[in-house]
Design a protein around this motif. Sequence first.
Motif, PDB file in Angstrom:
ATOM      1  N   THR A  30      54.278  52.894  20.579  1.00  0.00           N
ATOM      2  CA  THR A  30      53.009  53.509  20.212  1.00  0.00           C
ATOM      3  C   THR A  30      51.966  52.433  19.940  1.00  0.00           C
ATOM      4  O   THR A  30      52.249  51.454  19.258  1.00  0.00           O
ATOM      5  N   PRO A  31      50.742  52.619  20.465  1.00  0.00           N
ATOM      6  CA  PRO A  31      49.686  51.640  20.182  1.00  0.00           C
ATOM      7  C   PRO A  31      49.443  51.526  18.682  1.00  0.00           C
ATOM      8  O   PRO A  31      49.436  52.515  17.961  1.00  0.00           O
ATOM      9  N   ALA A  32      49.211  50.312  18.221  1.00  0.00           N
ATOM     10  CA  ALA A  32      49.044  50.047  16.786  1.00  0.00           C
ATOM     11  C   ALA A  32      47.875  50.819  16.190  1.00  0.00           C
ATOM     12  O   ALA A  32      47.937  51.264  15.056  1.00  0.00           O
ATOM     13  N   GLU A  33      46.790  50.991  16.951  1.00  0.00           N
ATOM     14  CA  GLU A  33      45.608  51.649  16.397  1.00  0.00           C
ATOM     15  C   GLU A  33      45.814  53.134  16.104  1.00  0.00           C
ATOM     16  O   GLU A  33      45.014  53.753  15.420  1.00  0.00           O
ATOM     17  N   THR A  34      46.902  53.727  16.595  1.00  0.00           N
ATOM     18  CA  THR A  34      47.161  55.144  16.324  1.00  0.00           C
ATOM     19  C   THR A  34      48.170  55.340  15.200  1.00  0.00           C
ATOM     20  O   THR A  34      48.492  56.466  14.863  1.00  0.00           O
ATOM     21  N   ARG A  35      48.651  54.276  14.637  1.00  0.00           N
ATOM     22  CA  ARG A  35      49.620  54.374  13.545  1.00  0.00           C
ATOM     23  C   ARG A  35      48.883  54.372  12.216  1.00  0.00           C
ATOM     24  O   ARG A  35      48.224  53.410  11.866  1.00  0.00           O
ATOM     25  N   GLY A  36      49.003  55.435  11.474  1.00  0.00           N
ATOM     26  CA  GLY A  36      48.375  55.485  10.164  1.00  0.00           C
ATOM     27  C   GLY A  36      47.034  56.191  10.197  1.00  0.00           C
ATOM     28  O   GLY A  36      46.598  56.722  11.209  1.00  0.00           O
ATOM     29  N   ARG A  37      46.373  56.167   9.061  1.00  0.00           N
ATOM     30  CA  ARG A  37      45.141  56.916   8.884  1.00  0.00           C
ATOM     31  C   ARG A  37      44.114  56.030   8.198  1.00  0.00           C
ATOM     32  O   ARG A  37      44.434  55.263   7.297  1.00  0.00           O
ATOM     33  N   THR A  38      42.874  56.138   8.609  1.00  0.00           N
ATOM     34  CA  THR A  38      41.784  55.379   8.001  1.00  0.00           C
ATOM     35  C   THR A  38      40.850  56.352   7.305  1.00  0.00           C
ATOM     36  O   THR A  38      40.445  57.343   7.890  1.00  0.00           O
ATOM     37  N   THR A  39      40.532  56.065   6.060  1.00  0.00           N
ATOM     38  CA  THR A  39      39.540  56.868   5.352  1.00  0.00           C
ATOM     39  C   THR A  39      38.373  55.972   4.991  1.00  0.00           C
ATOM     40  O   THR A  39      38.551  54.787   4.683  1.00  0.00           O
ATOM     41  N   ILE A  40      37.183  56.534   5.039  1.00  0.00           N
ATOM     42  CA  ILE A  40      35.966  55.779   4.747  1.00  0.00           C
ATOM     43  C   ILE A  40      35.279  56.445   3.563  1.00  0.00           C
ATOM     44  O   ILE A  40      34.965  57.634   3.606  1.00  0.00           O
ATOM     45  N   ALA A  41      35.037  55.687   2.510  1.00  0.00           N
ATOM     46  CA  ALA A  41      34.422  56.212   1.293  1.00  0.00           C
ATOM     47  C   ALA A  41      32.964  56.583   1.555  1.00  0.00           C
ATOM     48  O   ALA A  41      32.280  55.956   2.371  1.00  0.00           O
ATOM     49  N   ASP A  42      32.497  57.601   0.842  1.00  0.00           N
ATOM     50  CA  ASP A  42      31.105  58.019   0.956  1.00  0.00           C
ATOM     51  C   ASP A  42      30.155  56.858   0.679  1.00  0.00           C
ATOM     52  O   ASP A  42      29.125  56.716   1.337  1.00  0.00           O
ATOM     53  N   SER A  43      30.500  55.997  -0.291  1.00  0.00           N
ATOM     54  CA  SER A  43      29.625  54.880  -0.645  1.00  0.00           C
ATOM     55  C   SER A  43      29.446  53.900   0.516  1.00  0.00           C
ATOM     56  O   SER A  43      28.382  53.297   0.661  1.00  0.00           O
ATOM     57  N   VAL A  44      30.465  53.752   1.341  1.00  0.00           N
ATOM     58  CA  VAL A  44      30.362  52.871   2.517  1.00  0.00           C
ATOM     59  C   VAL A  44      29.365  53.460   3.505  1.00  0.00           C
ATOM     60  O   VAL A  44      28.494  52.763   4.031  1.00  0.00           O
ATOM     61  N   VAL A  45      29.478  54.749   3.753  1.00  0.00           N
ATOM     62  CA  VAL A  45      28.563  55.425   4.674  1.00  0.00           C
ATOM     63  C   VAL A  45      27.136  55.381   4.125  1.00  0.00           C
ATOM     64  O   VAL A  45      26.186  55.151   4.870  1.00  0.00           O
ATOM     65  N   GLU A  46      26.972  55.561   2.811  1.00  0.00           N
ATOM     66  CA  GLU A  46      25.645  55.479   2.198  1.00  0.00           C
ATOM     67  C   GLU A  46      25.024  54.097   2.393  1.00  0.00           C
ATOM     68  O   GLU A  46      23.842  53.983   2.722  1.00  0.00           O
ATOM     69  N   LYS A  47      25.802  53.050   2.188  1.00  0.00           N
ATOM     70  CA  LYS A  47      25.279  51.693   2.350  1.00  0.00           C
ATOM     71  C   LYS A  47      24.857  51.421   3.784  1.00  0.00           C
ATOM     72  O   LYS A  47      23.795  50.844   4.040  1.00  0.00           O
ATOM     73  N   ILE A  48      25.684  51.814   4.730  1.00  0.00           N
ATOM     74  CA  ILE A  48      25.350  51.591   6.139  1.00  0.00           C
ATOM     75  C   ILE A  48      24.079  52.358   6.504  1.00  0.00           C
ATOM     76  O   ILE A  48      23.171  51.812   7.143  1.00  0.00           O
ATOM     77  N   ALA A  49      23.991  53.620   6.085  1.00  0.00           N
ATOM     78  CA  ALA A  49      22.809  54.434   6.387  1.00  0.00           C
ATOM     79  C   ALA A  49      21.562  53.836   5.735  1.00  0.00           C
ATOM     80  O   ALA A  49      20.496  53.765   6.363  1.00  0.00           O
ATOM     81  N   GLY A  50      21.677  53.388   4.487  1.00  0.00           N
ATOM     82  CA  GLY A  50      20.541  52.797   3.786  1.00  0.00           C
ATOM     83  C   GLY A  50      20.050  51.522   4.456  1.00  0.00           C
ATOM     84  O   GLY A  50      18.843  51.323   4.627  1.00  0.00           O
ATOM     85  N   MET A  51      20.968  50.668   4.841  1.00  0.00           N
ATOM     86  CA  MET A  51      20.585  49.423   5.519  1.00  0.00           C
ATOM     87  C   MET A  51      19.947  49.720   6.878  1.00  0.00           C
ATOM     88  O   MET A  51      18.938  49.114   7.235  1.00  0.00           O
ATOM     89  N   ALA A  52      20.528  50.648   7.618  1.00  0.00           N
ATOM     90  CA  ALA A  52      19.994  50.989   8.945  1.00  0.00           C
ATOM     91  C   ALA A  52      18.593  51.584   8.826  1.00  0.00           C
ATOM     92  O   ALA A  52      17.716  51.279   9.648  1.00  0.00           O
ATOM     93  N   ALA A  53      18.347  52.408   7.819  1.00  0.00           N
ATOM     94  CA  ALA A  53      17.020  52.999   7.634  1.00  0.00           C
ATOM     95  C   ALA A  53      15.993  51.932   7.266  1.00  0.00           C
ATOM     96  O   ALA A  53      14.869  51.939   7.771  1.00  0.00           O
TER      97      ALA A  53
END
Length: 163
Positions: A30-53
């Motif tokens: 099995t390809p390594a990138e399909t093993r496991g689960r990645t979660t992204i915190a709301d604060s990470v998404v907020e920071k990226i959106a704020g910087m991009a804006a």
Amino acid sequence: MSDTVSRPSTDENRSGGGQTTLQGRSGPGTPAETRGRTTIADSVVEKIAGMAAREVPGVHALGAGMARTVGAVRDRVPGGRPSVTRGVKVEVGERQAAVDLDLVVEYGLSVVDVAGDVRTNVVTALERMTGLEVVEVNIAVRDVHLPDEPDEDEEEQPQARVK
């Protein structure tokens, strides 16, 4: 009883987005990138959106009146840092995100054009950096910054009595 290892079948599952996924599979093949689960915190998404804006020309600041004032005071406190997430709210699911932004736009520019550029930049940055599908970016233009207006963080500083 013999142990067997699950391996991906040659019939790969297709998700609705046209991407090939190997769901529920594990093992050496099995390809390594399909093993496991990645979660992204709301604060990470907020920071990226704020910087991009903030990267978009014509965006003077993010946040609405009182939040900007309180934030400017907080930024001046020793050890305080400017908040990248001021004026940004997000909802993050497993595969999707929605963003709400409060903007202050520079006077003389097309508000519609600035908002469109912000929307494009935020969607591009979030989808590239997180892999989340951005379902909407809602923008509320709360103010227009006039050329002769001081910023909240540029308010008059007391003059030093000694030079």
